[in-house]
Write a protein that holds these residues in place. Structure first.
Motif, PDB file in Angstrom:
ATOM      1  N   MET A  41      33.511   1.147  76.477  1.00 32.80           N
ATOM      2  CA  MET A  41      33.178  -0.230  76.137  1.00 32.80           C
ATOM      3  C   MET A  41      34.194  -1.150  76.814  1.00 32.80           C
ATOM      4  O   MET A  41      35.396  -0.926  76.717  1.00 32.80           O
ATOM      5  CB  MET A  41      33.220  -0.423  74.633  1.00 32.80           C
ATOM      6  CG  MET A  41      33.022  -1.868  74.227  1.00 32.80           C
ATOM      7  SD  MET A  41      33.160  -2.181  72.466  1.00 32.80           S
ATOM      8  CE  MET A  41      31.971  -1.075  71.803  1.00 32.80           C
ATOM      9  N   GLU A  42      33.668  -2.147  77.476  1.00 30.32           N
ATOM     10  CA  GLU A  42      34.544  -3.097  78.162  1.00 30.32           C
ATOM     11  C   GLU A  42      34.864  -4.277  77.241  1.00 30.32           C
ATOM     12  O   GLU A  42      33.969  -4.899  76.666  1.00 30.32           O
ATOM     13  CB  GLU A  42      33.861  -3.599  79.439  1.00 30.32           C
ATOM     14  CG  GLU A  42      34.764  -4.430  80.311  1.00 30.32           C
ATOM     15  CD  GLU A  42      34.130  -4.791  81.645  1.00 30.32           C
ATOM     16  OE1 GLU A  42      34.701  -5.635  82.335  1.00 30.32           O
ATOM     17  OE2 GLU A  42      33.058  -4.244  81.984  1.00 30.32           O
TER      18      GLU A  42
ATOM     19  N   ARG B  90      34.633  -8.918  79.058  1.00 27.85           N
ATOM     20  CA  ARG B  90      33.940  -9.120  80.330  1.00 27.85           C
ATOM     21  C   ARG B  90      33.798 -10.621  80.536  1.00 27.85           C
ATOM     22  O   ARG B  90      33.313 -11.332  79.639  1.00 27.85           O
ATOM     23  CB  ARG B  90      32.561  -8.457  80.266  1.00 27.85           C
ATOM     24  CG  ARG B  90      32.318  -7.506  81.394  1.00 27.85           C
ATOM     25  CD  ARG B  90      31.005  -6.823  81.312  1.00 27.85           C
ATOM     26  NE  ARG B  90      29.882  -7.756  81.356  1.00 27.85           N
ATOM     27  CZ  ARG B  90      28.656  -7.449  80.962  1.00 27.85           C
ATOM     28  NH1 ARG B  90      28.390  -6.263  80.471  1.00 27.85           N
ATOM     29  NH2 ARG B  90      27.703  -8.336  81.040  1.00 27.85           N
TER      30      ARG B  90
ATOM     31  N   TYR C 253      33.395  -7.430  72.784  1.00 25.49           N
ATOM     32  CA  TYR C 253      33.400  -5.967  72.805  1.00 25.49           C
ATOM     33  C   TYR C 253      32.053  -5.529  73.353  1.00 25.49           C
ATOM     34  O   TYR C 253      31.036  -5.670  72.685  1.00 25.49           O
ATOM     35  CB  TYR C 253      33.636  -5.417  71.395  1.00 25.49           C
ATOM     36  CG  TYR C 253      34.943  -5.919  70.815  1.00 25.49           C
ATOM     37  CD1 TYR C 253      36.126  -5.226  71.028  1.00 25.49           C
ATOM     38  CD2 TYR C 253      34.987  -7.105  70.094  1.00 25.49           C
ATOM     39  CE1 TYR C 253      37.333  -5.703  70.523  1.00 25.49           C
ATOM     40  CE2 TYR C 253      36.181  -7.586  69.586  1.00 25.49           C
ATOM     41  CZ  TYR C 253      37.349  -6.883  69.804  1.00 25.49           C
ATOM     42  OH  TYR C 253      38.536  -7.370  69.305  1.00 25.49           O
ATOM     43  N   GLY C 254      32.049  -5.037  74.585  1.00 27.44           N
ATOM     44  CA  GLY C 254      30.780  -4.762  75.248  1.00 27.44           C
ATOM     45  C   GLY C 254      30.098  -6.088  75.543  1.00 27.44           C
ATOM     46  O   GLY C 254      30.753  -7.105  75.772  1.00 27.44           O
ATOM     47  N   ASP C 255      28.772  -6.079  75.512  1.00 23.23           N
ATOM     48  CA  ASP C 255      28.071  -7.332  75.825  1.00 23.23           C
ATOM     49  C   ASP C 255      27.237  -7.850  74.661  1.00 23.23           C
ATOM     50  O   ASP C 255      26.434  -8.758  74.825  1.00 23.23           O
ATOM     51  CB  ASP C 255      27.219  -7.206  77.083  1.00 23.23           C
ATOM     52  CG  ASP C 255      26.282  -6.008  77.061  1.00 23.23           C
ATOM     53  OD1 ASP C 255      26.175  -5.327  76.025  1.00 23.23           O
ATOM     54  OD2 ASP C 255      25.646  -5.774  78.100  1.00 23.23           O
TER      55      ASP C 255
END
Length: 126
Positions: free
Chosen positions: A1-2, A5, A80-82
């Protein structure tokens, strides 16, 4: 998890700042639309505990709107994620010797970003 972004942070920041402007303008339609229409949506405020979108809507229509304008002093959006984001903010109001604190959990649904949980409180200035 990015985490964080840039494009997702920009999306949520835009929604968060629109919400802040709606507070200052007392734009109930934008304020209502920011929250997920659900019985699971929760908003804890200075004096109220609201346990659904319907309770949040009713509160906004019945509260005293004098002195709602506030100055955003600092905020942080973390994604957290998109599809998940947390917003934390500090605000002040003229002639009030307190600091306001706000936290929101935003989730991206098919129709866009919505707040599912929020908390607002005041503390004495340090």
């Amino acid at each position: 998890m990015e985490i964080n972004r840039p494009d997702v942070v920009a999306e949520v920041t835009k929604k968060f700042l629109e919400y802040e402007q709606a507070i200052n303008d007392n734009d109930i339609e934008i304020l209502d639309a920011a929250f997920l229409e659900s019985t699971y949506t929760v908003r804890f405020g200075m004096t109220e505990e609201l346990w659904s979108h319907e309770e949040i809507k009713a509160f906004r229509r019945s509260r005293n709107t004098a002195g709602l304008q506030r100055n955003l002093e600092r905020y942080e959006i973390t994604t957290y994620g998109d599809n998940i984001a947390v917003a934390n903010a500090i605000f002040s109001r003229e002639n009030v010797n307190k600091i306001g604190r706000q936290s929101q959990t935003w989730i991206k649904f098919g129709d866009g970003w919505r707040v599912v949980s929020a908390h607002v409180s005041l503390v004495d200035k340090r």
